[in-house]
Design an enzyme around this catalytic site. Sequence first.
Site, PDB file in Angstrom:
ATOM      1  N   ASP A 335       0.731  -1.278  -0.075  1.00 50.76           N
ATOM      2  CA  ASP A 335       0.048   0.036  -0.005  1.00 50.76           C
ATOM      3  C   ASP A 335       0.794   1.117   0.091  1.00 50.76           C
ATOM      4  O   ASP A 335       1.571   1.430   1.080  1.00 50.76           O
ATOM      5  CB  ASP A 335      -0.962   0.109   1.177  1.00 50.76           C
ATOM      6  CG  ASP A 335      -1.907   1.029   1.115  1.00 50.76           C
ATOM      7  OD1 ASP A 335      -2.118   1.933   0.386  1.00 50.76           O
ATOM      8  OD2 ASP A 335      -2.885   0.771   1.932  1.00 50.76           O
ATOM      9  N   ARG A 337      -0.170   4.532  -0.507  1.00 53.00           N
ATOM     10  CA  ARG A 337      -1.040   5.496  -0.459  1.00 53.00           C
ATOM     11  C   ARG A 337      -0.450   6.450   0.731  1.00 53.00           C
ATOM     12  O   ARG A 337      -0.139   5.843   1.799  1.00 53.00           O
ATOM     13  CB  ARG A 337      -2.343   5.216  -0.167  1.00 53.00           C
ATOM     14  CG  ARG A 337      -3.056   4.788  -1.430  1.00 53.00           C
ATOM     15  CD  ARG A 337      -4.574   4.571  -1.247  1.00 53.00           C
ATOM     16  NE  ARG A 337      -4.489   3.041  -0.295  1.00 53.00           N
ATOM     17  CZ  ARG A 337      -5.488   2.560   0.203  1.00 53.00           C
ATOM     18  NH1 ARG A 337      -6.915   2.978  -0.281  1.00 53.00           N
ATOM     19  NH2 ARG A 337      -5.645   1.399   0.869  1.00 53.00           N
TER      20      ARG A 337
END
Length: 424
Positions: A335, A337
């Site tokens: 991930d 983000r």
Amino acid sequence: MFTCEAGIASVQQAIKDVAEGKFVIVIDAASRENEGDLILAGEKVSTEKMSFLLSHTTGIVCASLSREQAKSLDLPAMVQDNQCAFKTAFTVSVDASSGVTTGVSASDRTRTVQLLADPAATAESFVRPGHVFPLISQPGGAVQRPGHTEAAMDLMRLAGMQPCGIFAELVNPDHSMMRQQQVLAFAEQHDLTVITVDDLITYRYTYDSLVTKISSARLPTKYGDFSIHVYESIIDGTQHFALVKGDIHEQEAVPVRVHSECLTGDILGSCRCDCGAQLDMAMRYIAEEGLGVIVYLRGQEGRGIGFGHKIRAYALQDLGYDTVDANLQLGFPIDAREYGMAAQVLKDLQLTSVRLITHNPRKFFELQRLGIHVLDRIILPVSISTENEGYLRTKKERMGHWLDLPVLDDVEEEYETVERMSCR
């Protein structure tokens, strides 16, 4: 609640130290160089301080400059094809054109750095090559590129110094690179403040203004009227937006959904994920509550890997990879983000506290870390189908998401009110 007081306090102390002409130490990420650099304001350098720097580091003295400074001083890139792993933006090296001998001594390099930090200096103030290495900082600082060059420039700006910070990498007596525990011991021995690049990034997301509101309008939707507010990142120009329902000004416990852009799920109705369903349910919930915010983060396709790479990950999933292993196979984090821009938007909206609509613990705790007062979380139903069941179970089992997944045969009975159940 806010959870990184120690890191913020360290950055505040580092800013104070830089303004007072003291060295500070900045450590970058273990996944990057994993090194500590001594950093000093260029305008505060002295022969004594330069000698200390040379005695405890590699001796390669770098100076962070802006692109505009490098241009005005006629400092072109050292090479046209930068093959450095981290794209460190070296210019040609320099010495002062007067007041030095060979340029390599502590006093000579002090003179060179003083000129680099002097706004009155010109291209003729230097000869090329030399023994000080200017590096061009990215305009967005450490938020844009989490390196020592940008960390030095951020610290200079925050401390009100001239935009020239000098730095060099700490080494042990045998000239091996100091790692974190050795850096901390060195800092204690010499009474120096230590921060990490991540601390500095968190500080900037917490106290700097990194977005600009560029437009607002009424937005009628199938769930009623919202207001839409578009924000532009001053770091990279990406335009994010917030959908707002009701009068949220200085309200407490406002329902908030932070939603990462997903073209395939939000627009094309992809059955591989539940993103579109989550967005729909959040809008419906907020409309029914009459109060709330949806922050829509652009540029976060495929958990931050980009649209093209997300489609490549889809192809790998058809070969049997789950969503985690597909990202890893492509060379990306599970991930990638970041939620700093969401925190910036929420702060601009002046929310006192929020109730976060999410199943994602990383998002929950990251927003807390960035200074958002998250009271609790709101759990909405899960939209599950034969197409996305594996995706959801991977999020629960491998990414730790707070998901209470039903047995698939019971889905329509348990979640008959959830839309997008046509994916079989």
